[in-house]
Design a protein around this motif. Structure first.
Motif, PDB file in Angstrom:
ATOM      1  N   MET A  75      -5.074  -9.994   8.899  1.00 15.39           N
ATOM      2  CA  MET A  75      -6.431 -10.385   8.509  1.00 15.39           C
ATOM      3  C   MET A  75      -6.496 -11.695   7.740  1.00 15.39           C
ATOM      4  O   MET A  75      -6.935 -11.735   6.587  1.00 15.39           O
ATOM      5  N   GLN A 134       0.803  -1.219   0.000  1.00 14.05           N
ATOM      6  CA  GLN A 134       0.000   0.000   0.000  1.00 14.05           C
ATOM      7  C   GLN A 134       0.843   1.279   0.000  1.00 14.05           C
ATOM      8  O   GLN A 134       0.350   2.334  -0.377  1.00 14.05           O
ATOM      9  N   HIS A 156       1.218  -9.023   4.703  1.00 16.06           N
ATOM     10  CA  HIS A 156       0.021  -8.173   4.563  1.00 16.06           C
ATOM     11  C   HIS A 156      -0.441  -8.288   3.109  1.00 16.06           C
ATOM     12  O   HIS A 156      -0.402  -7.326   2.340  1.00 16.06           O
ATOM     13  N   TRP A 160      -6.182  -0.938  -1.834  1.00 19.78           N
ATOM     14  CA  TRP A 160      -6.562  -2.184  -2.500  1.00 19.78           C
ATOM     15  C   TRP A 160      -7.428  -1.937  -3.744  1.00 19.78           C
ATOM     16  O   TRP A 160      -7.057  -1.095  -4.541  1.00 19.78           O
TER      17      TRP A 160
END
Ligand code: FCB
Length: 523
Positions: free
Chosen positions: A213, A67, A168, A483
Protein backbone atom coordinates in the motif's frame (compact mmCIF):
# COMPACT_ATOMS: atom_id res chain seq x y z
CA UNK A 1 -29.98 11.30 1.53
CA UNK A 2 -27.09 9.88 3.58
CA UNK A 3 -28.25 7.57 6.35
CA UNK A 4 -27.42 7.99 9.99
CA UNK A 5 -24.29 5.88 10.25
CA UNK A 6 -24.78 4.42 13.70
CA UNK A 7 -28.32 3.34 12.96
CA UNK A 8 -27.18 1.84 9.69
CA UNK A 9 -24.38 -0.09 11.36
CA UNK A 10 -26.87 -1.65 13.78
CA UNK A 11 -29.29 -2.52 11.00
CA UNK A 12 -26.74 -4.01 8.72
CA UNK A 13 -24.96 -6.25 11.23
CA UNK A 14 -28.28 -8.03 11.76
CA UNK A 15 -28.79 -8.24 8.02
CA UNK A 16 -25.32 -9.61 7.35
CA UNK A 17 -25.74 -12.26 10.02
CA UNK A 18 -29.01 -13.26 8.44
CA UNK A 19 -27.43 -13.63 5.05
CA UNK A 20 -26.10 -17.08 5.81
CA UNK A 21 -29.03 -18.17 7.90
CA UNK A 22 -31.80 -17.00 5.60
CA UNK A 23 -33.14 -18.70 2.50
CA UNK A 24 -30.58 -17.19 0.15
CA UNK A 25 -27.54 -14.96 0.31
CA UNK A 26 -29.41 -12.10 -1.27
CA UNK A 27 -32.20 -12.03 1.24
CA UNK A 28 -32.53 -12.19 4.98
CA UNK A 29 -35.35 -12.32 7.47
CA UNK A 30 -34.97 -9.71 10.22
CA UNK A 31 -35.98 -10.27 13.82
CA UNK A 32 -38.89 -7.88 13.53
CA UNK A 33 -40.37 -9.33 10.36
CA UNK A 34 -40.48 -12.63 8.56
CA UNK A 35 -40.63 -10.88 5.19
CA UNK A 36 -37.27 -11.48 3.46
CA UNK A 37 -35.39 -8.24 2.88
CA UNK A 38 -32.92 -7.67 0.12
CA UNK A 39 -29.45 -6.82 1.37
CA UNK A 40 -28.02 -4.12 -0.89
CA UNK A 41 -25.08 -5.47 -2.85
CA UNK A 42 -25.53 -9.11 -1.77
CA UNK A 43 -24.66 -11.88 -4.22
CA UNK A 44 -27.42 -14.39 -5.06
CA UNK A 45 -27.03 -17.85 -3.48
CA UNK A 46 -27.09 -19.47 -6.93
CA UNK A 47 -23.93 -17.57 -7.90
CA UNK A 48 -22.13 -18.72 -4.75
CA UNK A 49 -23.21 -22.31 -5.39
CA UNK A 50 -22.02 -22.20 -8.99
CA UNK A 51 -18.66 -20.52 -8.33
CA UNK A 52 -15.58 -22.55 -9.30
CA UNK A 53 -11.88 -21.69 -9.19
CA UNK A 54 -9.29 -23.05 -11.60
CA UNK A 55 -6.99 -25.95 -10.77
CA UNK A 56 -3.79 -24.71 -9.21
CA UNK A 57 -5.43 -21.54 -7.87
CA UNK A 58 -3.25 -20.25 -5.04
CA UNK A 59 -5.31 -19.92 -1.88
CA UNK A 60 -3.42 -18.02 0.74
CA UNK A 61 -3.40 -16.00 3.91
CA UNK A 62 -1.47 -12.85 4.76
CA UNK A 63 0.29 -11.28 7.73
CA UNK A 64 2.77 -8.42 8.22
CA UNK A 65 5.88 -8.30 10.39
CA UNK A 66 4.97 -5.53 12.83
CA UNK A 67 1.41 -6.79 13.17
CA UNK A 68 2.31 -10.36 14.18
CA UNK A 69 5.99 -10.89 15.05
CA UNK A 70 6.50 -9.21 18.40
CA UNK A 71 10.09 -9.71 19.67
CA UNK A 72 10.51 -6.03 18.90
CA UNK A 73 14.01 -5.75 20.35
CA UNK A 74 15.23 -9.34 20.25
CA UNK A 75 18.24 -10.77 18.47
CA UNK A 76 19.61 -7.34 17.67
CA UNK A 77 16.55 -6.00 15.85
CA UNK A 78 16.68 -2.22 15.36
CA UNK A 79 13.87 0.16 16.23
CA UNK A 80 11.27 0.85 13.54
CA UNK A 81 9.02 3.87 13.17
CA UNK A 82 6.12 1.76 14.37
CA UNK A 83 8.02 0.79 17.54
CA UNK A 84 8.75 4.45 18.22
CA UNK A 85 5.20 5.56 17.44
CA UNK A 86 3.41 2.85 19.43
CA UNK A 87 5.66 3.51 22.41
CA UNK A 88 4.62 7.16 22.32
CA UNK A 89 1.63 8.33 24.30
CA UNK A 90 -1.79 8.67 22.70
CA UNK A 91 -1.00 7.18 19.30
CA UNK A 92 -2.56 3.73 19.46
CA UNK A 93 -5.93 2.85 20.93
CA UNK A 94 -5.62 1.56 24.48
CA UNK A 95 -1.88 2.19 24.49
CA UNK A 96 -1.39 -1.09 22.64
CA UNK A 97 1.94 -1.87 20.98
CA UNK A 98 3.35 -4.54 18.69
CA UNK A 99 6.01 -5.46 21.27
CA UNK A 100 4.59 -8.97 21.59
CA UNK A 101 1.68 -9.02 19.10
CA UNK A 102 1.04 -12.70 18.14
CA UNK A 103 4.59 -13.69 19.12
CA UNK A 104 4.88 -15.12 15.61
CA UNK A 105 8.64 -14.58 15.86
CA UNK A 106 8.74 -17.53 18.27
CA UNK A 107 5.54 -19.34 17.31
CA UNK A 108 6.01 -19.35 13.54
CA UNK A 109 6.23 -23.15 13.36
CA UNK A 110 2.79 -23.67 14.84
CA UNK A 111 1.37 -20.89 12.68
CA UNK A 112 2.78 -22.46 9.54
CA UNK A 113 1.38 -25.83 10.64
CA UNK A 114 -2.00 -24.09 10.84
CA UNK A 115 -1.64 -22.84 7.26
CA UNK A 116 -0.89 -26.36 6.15
CA UNK A 117 -3.83 -27.79 8.07
CA UNK A 118 -6.07 -25.30 6.27
CA UNK A 119 -4.79 -26.43 2.82
CA UNK A 120 -3.10 -23.09 2.13
CA UNK A 121 -0.89 -22.83 -0.94
CA UNK A 122 0.60 -19.37 -0.42
CA UNK A 123 1.74 -17.48 2.67
CA UNK A 124 2.10 -13.73 2.25
CA UNK A 125 4.29 -12.36 5.06
CA UNK A 126 6.59 -9.37 5.36
CA UNK A 127 10.19 -8.97 6.42
CA UNK A 128 11.12 -6.42 9.03
CA UNK A 129 13.80 -4.22 7.44
CA UNK A 130 15.02 -3.30 10.95
CA UNK A 131 15.86 -6.97 11.63
CA UNK A 132 17.98 -7.10 8.47
CA UNK A 133 19.73 -3.74 8.79
CA UNK A 134 19.27 -2.74 12.45
CA UNK A 135 21.62 0.24 12.53
CA UNK A 136 21.93 1.58 9.03
CA UNK A 137 23.07 0.77 5.54
CA UNK A 138 25.74 -1.88 5.05
CA UNK A 139 26.17 -5.54 5.90
CA UNK A 140 23.07 -7.38 7.12
CA UNK A 141 22.53 -8.82 10.56
CA UNK A 142 23.18 -12.58 10.47
CA UNK A 143 20.61 -13.16 13.18
CA UNK A 144 17.98 -11.34 11.17
CA UNK A 145 18.74 -13.24 7.98
CA UNK A 146 18.92 -16.59 9.78
CA UNK A 147 15.53 -16.06 11.38
CA UNK A 148 13.83 -15.62 8.01
CA UNK A 149 15.78 -18.57 6.57
CA UNK A 150 14.31 -20.76 9.28
CA UNK A 151 10.81 -19.41 8.69
CA UNK A 152 11.14 -20.00 4.95
CA UNK A 153 12.36 -23.55 5.49
CA UNK A 154 9.25 -24.27 7.54
CA UNK A 155 6.99 -22.72 4.88
CA UNK A 156 8.62 -24.70 2.07
CA UNK A 157 8.55 -27.91 4.08
CA UNK A 158 4.79 -27.41 4.49
CA UNK A 159 4.49 -27.30 0.70
CA UNK A 160 3.48 -23.65 0.76
CA UNK A 161 4.70 -20.88 -1.55
CA UNK A 162 6.41 -18.06 0.34
CA UNK A 163 5.27 -14.63 -0.86
CA UNK A 164 7.51 -11.94 0.60
CA UNK A 165 6.54 -8.31 1.04
CA UNK A 166 9.76 -6.41 1.62
CA UNK A 167 8.13 -3.40 3.21
CA UNK A 168 4.88 -3.40 5.17
CA UNK A 169 5.23 0.01 6.83
CA UNK A 170 7.88 -0.67 9.53
CA UNK A 171 10.62 1.66 8.28
CA UNK A 172 13.83 1.42 10.36
CA UNK A 173 14.02 4.47 12.61
CA UNK A 174 17.53 5.21 11.28
CA UNK A 175 16.06 5.71 7.80
CA UNK A 176 13.42 8.05 9.18
CA UNK A 177 16.16 9.94 11.00
CA UNK A 178 17.73 10.57 7.60
CA UNK A 179 14.52 12.27 6.47
CA UNK A 180 12.26 9.30 5.77
CA UNK A 181 10.59 8.67 2.43
CA UNK A 182 10.61 12.34 1.35
CA UNK A 183 14.41 11.94 1.18
CA UNK A 184 15.29 10.62 -2.26
CA UNK A 185 18.30 8.71 -0.85
CA UNK A 186 15.92 6.16 0.58
CA UNK A 187 15.33 4.75 -2.91
CA UNK A 188 18.98 3.66 -2.97
CA UNK A 189 18.91 2.34 0.60
CA UNK A 190 15.80 0.32 -0.21
CA UNK A 191 17.40 -1.12 -3.34
CA UNK A 192 20.44 -2.21 -1.26
CA UNK A 193 18.12 -3.91 1.21
CA UNK A 194 16.30 -5.64 -1.68
CA UNK A 195 19.62 -6.86 -3.06
CA UNK A 196 20.55 -8.33 0.34
CA UNK A 197 17.22 -10.16 0.55
CA UNK A 198 17.55 -11.53 -2.98
CA UNK A 199 21.10 -12.80 -2.39
CA UNK A 200 20.40 -14.24 1.06
CA UNK A 201 16.89 -15.58 0.64
CA UNK A 202 16.48 -15.84 -3.14
CA UNK A 203 17.11 -19.58 -3.01
CA UNK A 204 13.98 -19.94 -0.89
CA UNK A 205 11.73 -17.08 -2.05
CA UNK A 206 10.64 -16.54 -5.66
CA UNK A 207 7.75 -14.13 -5.27
CA UNK A 208 8.56 -10.63 -4.07
CA UNK A 209 6.41 -7.55 -3.52
CA UNK A 210 8.32 -4.35 -2.93
CA UNK A 211 5.68 -2.36 -1.02
CA UNK A 212 2.43 -2.81 0.82
CA UNK A 213 0.00 0.00 0.00
CA UNK A 214 2.53 2.64 -1.04
CA UNK A 215 -0.11 5.33 -1.49
CA UNK A 216 -1.42 4.74 2.01
CA UNK A 217 1.83 4.82 3.98
CA UNK A 218 3.06 7.93 2.21
CA UNK A 219 -0.24 9.76 2.65
CA UNK A 220 -0.99 8.70 6.23
CA UNK A 221 2.59 9.09 7.39
CA UNK A 222 3.65 12.29 5.62
CA UNK A 223 0.53 13.89 4.13
CA UNK A 224 -1.88 13.86 7.06
CA UNK A 225 0.11 12.43 9.98
CA UNK A 226 -2.24 9.73 11.20
CA UNK A 227 0.52 7.08 11.08
CA UNK A 228 4.22 7.37 11.88
CA UNK A 229 6.26 9.39 11.37
CA UNK A 230 3.30 11.58 12.09
CA UNK A 231 3.99 14.41 9.68
CA UNK A 232 1.23 16.40 8.02
CA UNK A 233 2.85 18.24 5.15
CA UNK A 234 1.41 17.83 1.71
CA UNK A 235 4.78 18.69 0.18
CA UNK A 236 6.43 15.83 2.09
CA UNK A 237 3.75 13.47 0.81
CA UNK A 238 4.44 14.51 -2.80
CA UNK A 239 8.17 13.92 -2.32
CA UNK A 240 7.59 10.59 -0.59
CA UNK A 241 5.43 9.45 -3.53
CA UNK A 242 8.29 10.00 -5.91
CA UNK A 243 10.97 8.39 -3.73
CA UNK A 244 8.80 5.30 -3.37
CA UNK A 245 8.19 5.14 -7.13
CA UNK A 246 11.96 5.31 -7.66
CA UNK A 247 12.52 2.70 -4.93
CA UNK A 248 10.03 0.41 -6.65
CA UNK A 249 11.99 0.53 -9.90
CA UNK A 250 15.43 0.32 -8.27
CA UNK A 251 14.46 -2.59 -6.01
CA UNK A 252 12.99 -4.44 -8.99
CA UNK A 253 16.41 -4.38 -10.66
CA UNK A 254 18.22 -5.25 -7.41
CA UNK A 255 16.01 -8.30 -6.90
CA UNK A 256 16.49 -9.48 -10.46
CA UNK A 257 20.27 -9.02 -10.18
CA UNK A 258 20.39 -10.93 -6.89
CA UNK A 259 18.13 -13.83 -7.82
CA UNK A 260 17.45 -15.20 -11.29
CA UNK A 261 14.17 -16.72 -10.08
CA UNK A 262 12.72 -13.51 -8.66
CA UNK A 263 9.16 -12.75 -9.84
CA UNK A 264 8.48 -9.21 -8.74
CA UNK A 265 5.34 -7.14 -8.22
CA UNK A 266 3.83 -5.03 -5.48
CA UNK A 267 0.79 -5.02 -3.18
CA UNK A 268 -1.28 -1.92 -3.85
CA UNK A 269 -4.31 -0.68 -1.98
CA UNK A 270 -7.16 -0.34 -4.42
CA UNK A 271 -10.81 0.52 -3.99
CA UNK A 272 -12.91 0.88 -7.14
CA UNK A 273 -14.29 4.40 -7.64
CA UNK A 274 -17.77 5.13 -8.95
CA UNK A 275 -18.76 8.65 -10.00
CA UNK A 276 -21.35 10.26 -7.75
CA UNK A 277 -23.20 11.62 -10.78
CA UNK A 278 -22.67 11.16 -14.49
CA UNK A 279 -21.59 14.80 -14.85
CA UNK A 280 -18.40 15.31 -16.83
CA UNK A 281 -16.73 16.77 -13.73
CA UNK A 282 -17.52 13.80 -11.48
CA UNK A 283 -16.52 11.27 -14.13
CA UNK A 284 -13.19 13.09 -14.60
CA UNK A 285 -12.70 13.30 -10.82
CA UNK A 286 -13.26 9.53 -10.58
CA UNK A 287 -10.56 8.97 -13.17
CA UNK A 288 -8.16 11.15 -11.14
CA UNK A 289 -9.08 9.24 -7.98
CA UNK A 290 -8.39 5.92 -9.72
CA UNK A 291 -5.03 7.19 -10.93
CA UNK A 292 -3.99 8.53 -7.53
CA UNK A 293 -5.31 5.86 -5.17
CA UNK A 294 -5.26 2.73 -7.29
CA UNK A 295 -2.79 2.83 -10.14
CA UNK A 296 -0.28 5.56 -9.29
CA UNK A 297 2.67 3.23 -8.60
CA UNK A 298 1.59 0.49 -10.96
CA UNK A 299 1.48 2.97 -13.82
CA UNK A 300 4.80 4.52 -12.77
CA UNK A 301 6.42 1.07 -12.97
CA UNK A 302 4.83 -0.20 -16.16
CA UNK A 303 4.94 3.05 -18.15
CA UNK A 304 7.74 5.02 -16.53
CA UNK A 305 5.41 7.98 -16.00
CA UNK A 306 2.72 9.10 -13.61
CA UNK A 307 -0.90 8.57 -14.54
CA UNK A 308 -3.30 11.50 -14.86
CA UNK A 309 -3.97 11.85 -11.13
CA UNK A 310 -3.63 15.61 -11.08
CA UNK A 311 -5.56 18.49 -12.51
CA UNK A 312 -3.14 19.40 -15.28
CA UNK A 313 0.49 18.31 -15.16
CA UNK A 314 1.86 16.46 -12.09
CA UNK A 315 3.61 18.90 -9.71
CA UNK A 316 7.02 17.59 -10.78
CA UNK A 317 9.00 20.23 -8.96
CA UNK A 318 7.28 19.70 -5.62
CA UNK A 319 7.73 15.95 -6.08
CA UNK A 320 11.44 16.36 -6.66
CA UNK A 321 11.39 14.76 -10.12
CA UNK A 322 14.68 15.02 -12.02
CA UNK A 323 15.55 14.48 -15.66
CA UNK A 324 16.06 10.78 -16.32
CA UNK A 325 13.82 9.61 -13.46
CA UNK A 326 11.36 8.04 -15.86
CA UNK A 327 13.92 5.34 -16.65
CA UNK A 328 14.53 4.69 -12.96
CA UNK A 329 10.83 4.34 -12.15
CA UNK A 330 10.16 1.99 -15.01
CA UNK A 331 10.03 -1.73 -14.20
CA UNK A 332 8.19 -4.43 -16.14
CA UNK A 333 6.52 -6.03 -13.13
CA UNK A 334 5.95 -9.77 -13.48
CA UNK A 335 2.52 -9.66 -11.86
CA UNK A 336 0.13 -7.12 -10.37
CA UNK A 337 -0.95 -7.35 -6.72
CA UNK A 338 -3.72 -5.46 -4.98
CA UNK A 339 -6.01 -5.61 -1.97
CA UNK A 340 -9.77 -5.36 -2.02
CA UNK A 341 -11.75 -4.22 1.02
CA UNK A 342 -14.40 -1.73 -0.09
CA UNK A 343 -15.38 0.92 -2.67
CA UNK A 344 -15.64 4.70 -3.02
CA UNK A 345 -18.07 7.19 -4.51
CA UNK A 346 -16.20 10.07 -6.08
CA UNK A 347 -17.12 13.63 -6.97
CA UNK A 348 -15.31 16.71 -8.18
CA UNK A 349 -14.43 18.93 -5.25
CA UNK A 350 -14.92 22.01 -7.38
CA UNK A 351 -11.54 23.51 -6.57
CA UNK A 352 -12.84 24.93 -3.31
CA UNK A 353 -10.96 25.11 -0.06
CA UNK A 354 -8.47 22.35 0.64
CA UNK A 355 -10.44 21.04 3.60
CA UNK A 356 -9.13 19.62 6.81
CA UNK A 357 -6.87 16.72 5.89
CA UNK A 358 -8.77 14.13 7.89
CA UNK A 359 -11.97 14.99 5.99
CA UNK A 360 -10.85 12.66 3.31
CA UNK A 361 -8.52 10.16 4.96
CA UNK A 362 -9.07 7.03 2.99
CA UNK A 363 -7.85 4.51 5.50
CA UNK A 364 -9.36 1.10 5.64
CA UNK A 365 -9.97 1.59 9.32
CA UNK A 366 -12.36 3.56 11.41
CA UNK A 367 -11.47 7.02 10.21
CA UNK A 368 -13.09 6.45 6.86
CA UNK A 369 -15.82 9.01 6.54
CA UNK A 370 -19.35 8.07 5.74
CA UNK A 371 -21.09 10.12 3.07
CA UNK A 372 -21.81 13.36 4.85
CA UNK A 373 -22.56 15.24 1.69
CA UNK A 374 -19.51 17.42 2.35
CA UNK A 375 -17.96 18.41 -0.94
CA UNK A 376 -14.70 19.92 0.21
CA UNK A 377 -11.66 18.89 -1.73
CA UNK A 378 -8.59 17.18 -0.40
CA UNK A 379 -5.89 19.19 -2.01
CA UNK A 380 -5.35 21.64 -4.84
CA UNK A 381 -3.71 19.05 -7.09
CA UNK A 382 -6.13 16.16 -7.39
CA UNK A 383 -9.39 17.91 -6.47
CA UNK A 384 -11.58 14.93 -5.97
CA UNK A 385 -13.72 13.97 -3.05
CA UNK A 386 -13.93 10.23 -2.33
CA UNK A 387 -16.19 8.74 0.30
CA UNK A 388 -17.16 5.27 1.32
CA UNK A 389 -20.89 4.81 0.86
CA UNK A 390 -23.03 2.97 3.41
CA UNK A 391 -25.52 1.28 1.14
CA UNK A 392 -24.35 -2.29 1.78
CA UNK A 393 -23.84 -3.75 5.28
CA UNK A 394 -20.93 -2.43 7.31
CA UNK A 395 -18.30 -4.55 9.05
CA UNK A 396 -17.33 -3.89 12.64
CA UNK A 397 -14.59 -1.60 11.37
CA UNK A 398 -17.27 0.38 9.56
CA UNK A 399 -16.33 -0.70 6.03
CA UNK A 400 -19.08 -1.19 3.52
CA UNK A 401 -19.39 -4.72 2.12
CA UNK A 402 -19.74 -4.51 -1.64
CA UNK A 403 -18.84 -7.81 -3.33
CA UNK A 404 -19.30 -6.54 -6.88
CA UNK A 405 -16.46 -4.07 -6.27
CA UNK A 406 -13.86 -6.80 -6.66
CA UNK A 407 -15.35 -7.82 -10.02
CA UNK A 408 -15.29 -4.22 -11.24
CA UNK A 409 -11.75 -3.61 -10.01
CA UNK A 410 -10.23 -6.81 -11.36
CA UNK A 411 -11.84 -6.38 -14.77
CA UNK A 412 -10.86 -2.70 -14.93
CA UNK A 413 -7.19 -3.39 -14.13
CA UNK A 414 -7.20 -6.31 -16.59
CA UNK A 415 -8.53 -4.04 -19.34
CA UNK A 416 -6.26 -1.11 -18.59
CA UNK A 417 -3.01 -3.08 -18.27
CA UNK A 418 -3.46 -5.72 -20.93
CA UNK A 419 -4.55 -8.67 -18.81
CA UNK A 420 -1.59 -9.08 -16.44
CA UNK A 421 -1.35 -11.99 -13.97
CA UNK A 422 -3.11 -10.73 -10.83
CA UNK A 423 -2.63 -11.69 -7.20
CA UNK A 424 -5.20 -10.50 -4.68
CA UNK A 425 -2.81 -9.65 -1.88
CA UNK A 426 -5.39 -8.96 0.86
CA UNK A 427 -9.10 -9.10 1.46
CA UNK A 428 -10.90 -9.47 4.74
CA UNK A 429 -13.21 -8.04 7.36
CA UNK A 430 -13.26 -7.16 11.03
CA UNK A 431 -15.77 -8.83 13.32
CA UNK A 432 -15.30 -9.30 17.04
CA UNK A 433 -16.60 -12.87 17.46
CA UNK A 434 -14.98 -14.77 20.32
CA UNK A 435 -14.83 -18.47 21.33
CA UNK A 436 -18.25 -19.73 22.32
CA UNK A 437 -17.79 -21.89 25.40
CA UNK A 438 -21.19 -23.58 25.11
CA UNK A 439 -20.11 -25.03 21.79
CA UNK A 440 -16.72 -26.39 22.72
CA UNK A 441 -14.96 -23.06 22.30
CA UNK A 442 -15.53 -22.74 18.56
CA UNK A 443 -15.78 -19.27 17.06
CA UNK A 444 -19.02 -19.05 15.06
CA UNK A 445 -18.20 -16.04 12.89
CA UNK A 446 -20.87 -16.49 10.20
CA UNK A 447 -20.64 -12.90 9.05
CA UNK A 448 -17.00 -13.36 8.00
CA UNK A 449 -17.85 -16.51 6.03
CA UNK A 450 -20.72 -14.64 4.35
CA UNK A 451 -18.35 -11.79 3.51
CA UNK A 452 -15.88 -14.11 1.78
CA UNK A 453 -18.59 -16.08 0.00
CA UNK A 454 -19.94 -12.97 -1.71
CA UNK A 455 -16.57 -11.54 -2.64
CA UNK A 456 -15.09 -14.82 -3.84
CA UNK A 457 -18.18 -15.52 -5.96
CA UNK A 458 -17.61 -12.17 -7.66
CA UNK A 459 -13.92 -12.95 -8.09
CA UNK A 460 -14.80 -16.29 -9.71
CA UNK A 461 -17.07 -14.39 -12.09
CA UNK A 462 -14.20 -12.08 -13.07
CA UNK A 463 -11.97 -15.11 -13.71
CA UNK A 464 -14.70 -16.75 -15.80
CA UNK A 465 -14.86 -13.49 -17.80
CA UNK A 466 -11.16 -13.73 -18.64
CA UNK A 467 -9.23 -12.03 -15.82
CA UNK A 468 -5.98 -13.85 -15.07
CA UNK A 469 -6.25 -13.96 -11.29
CA UNK A 470 -4.00 -16.65 -9.89
CA UNK A 471 -4.01 -16.07 -6.13
CA UNK A 472 -6.18 -14.79 -3.28
CA UNK A 473 -4.81 -13.99 0.17
CA UNK A 474 -7.26 -13.60 3.03
CA UNK A 475 -6.39 -10.96 5.58
CA UNK A 476 -5.47 -12.38 7.95
CA UNK A 477 -4.13 -15.74 9.08
CA UNK A 478 -4.86 -14.57 12.63
CA UNK A 479 -6.07 -11.64 14.71
CA UNK A 480 -3.21 -9.20 15.14
CA UNK A 481 -2.07 -5.65 15.90
CA UNK A 482 -4.32 -3.50 13.73
CA UNK A 483 -2.16 -0.37 13.55
CA UNK A 484 -3.66 2.61 15.38
CA UNK A 485 -6.62 0.46 16.42
CA UNK A 486 -4.30 -1.84 18.35
CA UNK A 487 -5.96 -5.11 19.32
CA UNK A 488 -9.46 -3.62 19.19
CA UNK A 489 -10.07 -4.93 15.67
CA UNK A 490 -9.98 -8.60 14.75
CA UNK A 491 -9.43 -9.50 11.09
CA UNK A 492 -8.19 -13.06 11.66
CA UNK A 493 -9.53 -16.31 10.34
CA UNK A 494 -7.93 -17.62 13.50
CA UNK A 495 -8.80 -16.19 16.90
CA UNK A 496 -5.86 -15.18 19.07
CA UNK A 497 -6.20 -14.91 22.83
CA UNK A 498 -3.57 -12.26 23.47
CA UNK A 499 -3.32 -13.22 27.15
CA UNK A 500 -1.82 -16.64 26.46
CA UNK A 501 -1.29 -16.67 22.65
CA UNK A 502 -3.75 -19.53 22.20
CA UNK A 503 -4.95 -19.84 18.60
CA UNK A 504 -8.45 -21.09 17.73
CA UNK A 505 -9.37 -21.43 14.08
CA UNK A 506 -12.67 -19.60 13.57
CA UNK A 507 -15.53 -21.25 11.68
CA UNK A 508 -14.67 -18.95 8.74
CA UNK A 509 -11.09 -20.31 8.78
CA UNK A 510 -12.32 -23.91 8.75
CA UNK A 511 -14.64 -23.04 5.85
CA UNK A 512 -11.82 -21.24 3.99
CA UNK A 513 -9.64 -24.33 4.47
CA UNK A 514 -12.33 -26.42 2.75
CA UNK A 515 -12.55 -23.86 -0.05
CA UNK A 516 -8.79 -24.15 -0.53
CA UNK A 517 -9.13 -27.91 -0.71
CA UNK A 518 -11.93 -27.95 -3.26
CA UNK A 519 -11.91 -24.70 -5.29
CA UNK A 520 -15.60 -24.12 -4.55
CA UNK A 521 -17.55 -22.00 -2.09
CA UNK A 522 -20.83 -23.72 -1.28
CA UNK A 523 -19.48 -25.96 1.49
C1 FCB B 1 -4.63 -3.27 5.07
C2 FCB B 1 -3.22 -3.41 5.60
C3 FCB B 1 -3.10 -4.51 6.62
C4 FCB B 1 -4.27 -4.52 7.58
C5 FCB B 1 -5.58 -4.53 6.83
C6 FCB B 1 -6.81 -4.57 7.71
O1 FCB B 1 -4.83 -2.02 4.60
O2 FCB B 1 -2.32 -3.70 4.56
O3 FCB B 1 -1.88 -4.37 7.25
O4 FCB B 1 -4.18 -3.44 8.42
O5 FCB B 1 -5.64 -3.39 6.03
Amino acid sequence: MPMNRRKFLGDTIAAAGGAVLGPGAATAATASSSIPQVIPGAVPASEIEGARFPDGFLWGMATASYQVEGAWNEDGKGESIWDRYAHGVGHVKGGDTGDVACDHYHLYKQDIALLKRLNQKSYRFSISWARIQPDGIGAPSRKGIDHYKRVMDAVLEAGIRPFCTMYHWDLPQWAEDKGGWPNRDLAGYFADYAGILARELGDRINVWASFNMPWAFTYYGYGIGIHPPNRAKFGDFLKALHTVALAQGESFRALKAGSSKAAVGSAYSMAPGYPKTQSEADVAATARYHAMNNTFFLHAALKGEYPKAFVGEPPYEQMGVKAGDSKLMKAPLDWVGFHYYTRRIVSDSGGGRTGSPKDSALHYGTEIEADTGDTNGRDPYTRFHAVMPAEGPLTHAGLEIWPKGIYDLVTQISREYDHPPIEITECGCCYMDTPYEKEGGRVPDERRTAFFKGILAELARAIADGAKVRAFHAWSLMDNFEWTDGYSQRYGLTYVDFRDQKRTVKDSGLWYGRVAGSNRLAL
